[in-house]
Design a protein around this motif. Structure first.
Motif, PDB file in Angstrom:
ATOM      1  N   SER A  43      -5.422   3.214  -3.436  1.00 49.12           N
ATOM      2  CA  SER A  43      -4.622   2.774  -2.306  1.00 49.12           C
ATOM      3  C   SER A  43      -5.275   3.217  -1.001  1.00 49.12           C
ATOM      4  CB  SER A  43      -3.209   3.358  -2.391  1.00 49.12           C
ATOM      5  OG  SER A  43      -2.472   3.061  -1.220  1.00 49.12           O
TER       6      SER A  43
ATOM      7  N   GLY B 253       0.518   3.875  -2.958  1.00 44.91           N
ATOM      8  CA  GLY B 253       0.171   5.260  -2.666  1.00 44.91           C
ATOM      9  C   GLY B 253       1.160   6.255  -3.245  1.00 44.91           C
TER      10      GLY B 253
ATOM     11  N   THR C 182       1.397  10.003   5.223  1.00 42.32           N
ATOM     12  CA  THR C 182       0.959   8.669   4.803  1.00 42.32           C
ATOM     13  C   THR C 182      -0.544   8.458   4.935  1.00 42.32           C
ATOM     14  OG1 THR C 182       1.258   7.716   7.016  1.00 42.32           O
ATOM     15  CG2 THR C 182       3.179   7.718   5.525  1.00 42.32           C
TER      16      THR C 182
ATOM     17  N   SER D 148      -2.703   8.326  -7.110  1.00 43.22           N
ATOM     18  CA  SER D 148      -3.543   9.043  -6.145  1.00 43.22           C
ATOM     19  C   SER D 148      -4.847   8.323  -5.871  1.00 43.22           C
ATOM     20  CB  SER D 148      -3.843  10.462  -6.663  1.00 43.22           C
ATOM     21  OG  SER D 148      -2.656  11.209  -6.822  1.00 43.22           O
TER      22      SER D 148
ATOM     23  N   LEU E 209      -3.591   4.018   1.506  1.00 40.45           N
ATOM     24  CA  LEU E 209      -2.704   5.072   1.992  1.00 40.45           C
ATOM     25  C   LEU E 209      -2.555   6.140   0.915  1.00 40.45           C
ATOM     26  CD1 LEU E 209       0.061   2.917   3.709  1.00 40.45           C
ATOM     27  CD2 LEU E 209      -2.079   3.786   4.643  1.00 40.45           C
ATOM     28  N   LEU E 210      -2.944   7.369   1.237  1.00 42.14           N
ATOM     29  CA  LEU E 210      -2.920   8.443   0.238  1.00 42.14           C
ATOM     30  C   LEU E 210      -1.508   8.912  -0.077  1.00 42.14           C
ATOM     31  CD1 LEU E 210      -5.965  10.579   1.450  1.00 42.14           C
ATOM     32  CD2 LEU E 210      -5.886   8.782  -0.295  1.00 42.14           C
ATOM     33  N   MET E 211      -0.584   8.780   0.874  1.00 40.60           N
ATOM     34  CA  MET E 211       0.829   9.139   0.657  1.00 40.60           C
ATOM     35  C   MET E 211       0.942  10.513   0.010  1.00 40.60           C
ATOM     36  SD  MET E 211       2.213   6.495   1.962  1.00 40.60           S
ATOM     37  CE  MET E 211       3.917   6.540   1.463  1.00 40.60           C
ATOM     38  N   LYS E 212       0.409  11.519   0.694  1.00 39.22           N
ATOM     39  CA  LYS E 212       0.337  12.864   0.112  1.00 39.22           C
ATOM     40  C   LYS E 212       1.651  13.612   0.284  1.00 39.22           C
ATOM     41  CE  LYS E 212      -3.208  13.391   2.687  1.00 39.22           C
ATOM     42  NZ  LYS E 212      -4.391  13.849   3.442  1.00 39.22           N
TER      43      LYS E 212
ATOM     44  N   GLU F 129       0.826  -1.208   0.000  1.00 37.17           N
ATOM     45  CA  GLU F 129       0.000   0.000   0.000  1.00 37.17           C
ATOM     46  C   GLU F 129       0.860   1.258   0.000  1.00 37.17           C
ATOM     47  OE1 GLU F 129      -3.290   0.272  -0.369  1.00 37.17           O
ATOM     48  OE2 GLU F 129      -3.319  -1.890  -0.656  1.00 37.17           O
TER      49      GLU F 129
END
Length: 250
Positions: A48, A41, A229, A45, A50-53, A37
Motif C-alpha cells: 500500500s 494499509g 497514515t 504492512s 499508505l503505511l497506516m502505522k 489505499e
C-alpha cells in the motif's frame, strides 16, 4: 491601476490555470483510490502507498499537570524547538515559553546537542517530563538517526540527559501529525490532524478492530488508537502532475 497583460502573458496564465484544474471525475477517482489505499494499509504492512502505522497512543489521553516540556527536532536534526507548558488543575494552559536552537557544527552529536539545549532552556532542577516530536515519521529518520526506531531515539536522548546531569525524562517520541493529534485531543474530541511542513502527513483516531494487520482480542476491538497514515506517499499514480511538480522533482 491594473497592469494589462500581453496576449502571450494571458495565454500562459490561462494555460497555468487550466493545468491546476481538477474535474469532478478526476476528483472522484482520487477519493476512491485514497479510500482503497487507506483500507489496504490497515489490512497489510506491504503493498500500500499508505503505511497506516498504528502508534502506542491510545485515547482517552491522560491530562497533563503542572509543567511539561515539548521538544521538536527537525528532519535534519539541526534545528530544535523547546516549549515549556504550564497548565492548571484542569489541564488548561496558563502560559507557554518557546526557544529555538540551531546546531552550528555538523560534527556535533544531535542527542548531546538536544541535551545542551535543554540545559540552556531549563533554569531549575525540578524533574520534568519531555515529549519529543521528530520532523519526519519515526520509521524514516534522516542522517542523525538513520535506521533508528522511536525507542532508540528515546533511549539515546535519555542517555544524553544523564550524561549532562539533567533531571529530564522522555515520555514519548512521535512525529508532527501524531503530536498535533495528541495536543488537540487534550481539550477537544479531534479525530484528524494534519501537518504541512517539509512535507504533508496526517494522523487520525481509529478503532483497533479496523486495523486488520494487528491481532487484537475481542475485548479491545472497540478501543481507540492513533494511526499515522504517511499520507505524503499517496498519489504517485493518480494525482495530476503539472510542469511545476516536474521541475520540483528534478
Amino acid at each position: 491601476m491594473s497592469a494589462v497583460l500581453s496576449n502571450e502573458q494571458q495565454a500562459f496564465l490561462d494555460h497555468a490555470t487550466t493545468s491546476f484544474a481538477v474535474s469532478d471525475e478526476s476528483l472522484n477517482t482520487i477519493v476512491t483510490r485514497a479510500h482503497a489505499e487507506l483500507f489496504r494499509g490497515l489490512s497489510t504492512s506491504q503493498g500500500s502507498e499508505l503505511l497506516m502505522k498504528p502508534t502506542f497512543i491510545r485515547p482517552p489521553l491522560a491530562r497533563p499537570s503542572s509543567v511539561s516540556l515539548g521538544m521538536s527536532i527537525s528532519a535534519t536534526g539541526s534545528r530544535i524547538r523547546i516549549t515549556s507548558i504550564t497548565v492548571d488543575s484542569n489541564s488548561t494552559p496558563l502560559r507557554t515559553h518557546t526557544q529555538v536552537f540551531t546546531m552550528q557544527s555538523t560534527t556535533q552529536n544531535v542527542f548531546d546537542f538536544a541535551a545542551n539545549c535543554v540545559r540552556e532552556f531549563v533554569q531549575h532542577d525540578s524533574s520534568l517530563p519531555v515529549g519529543v516530536t521528530i520532523g519526519v515519521p519515526c520509521g524514516a529518520l534522516t542522517e542523525y538517526a538513520r535506521g533508528l526506531h522511536a525507542c532508540d531515539v528515546g533511549r539515546k536522548l535519555c542517555a544524553a540527559f544523564v550524561r549532562n546531569h539533567l533531571n529530564v525524562h522522555v515520555t514519548s517520541v512521535t512525529h508532527g501529525a501524531v503530536s498535533a493529534l495528541v495536543a488537540s485531543r487534550i481539550q477537544k474530541a479531534t479525530q484528524v490532524a494534519a501537518v504541512f511542513d517539509g512535507g504533508v502527513n496526517a494522523a487520525y483516531v481509529e478503532q483497533l478492530g479496523q486495523v486488520c494487520k494487528l491481532r487484537v482480542s475481542e475485548e479491545t476491538k472497540s478501543s481507540l488508537v492513533a494511526i499515522d497514515t504517511d499520507i505524503g506517499n499517496f498519489g504517485s499514480r493518480v494525482l495530476p502532475v503539472t510542469m511545476w511538480d516536474r521541475r520540483v522533482d528534478r
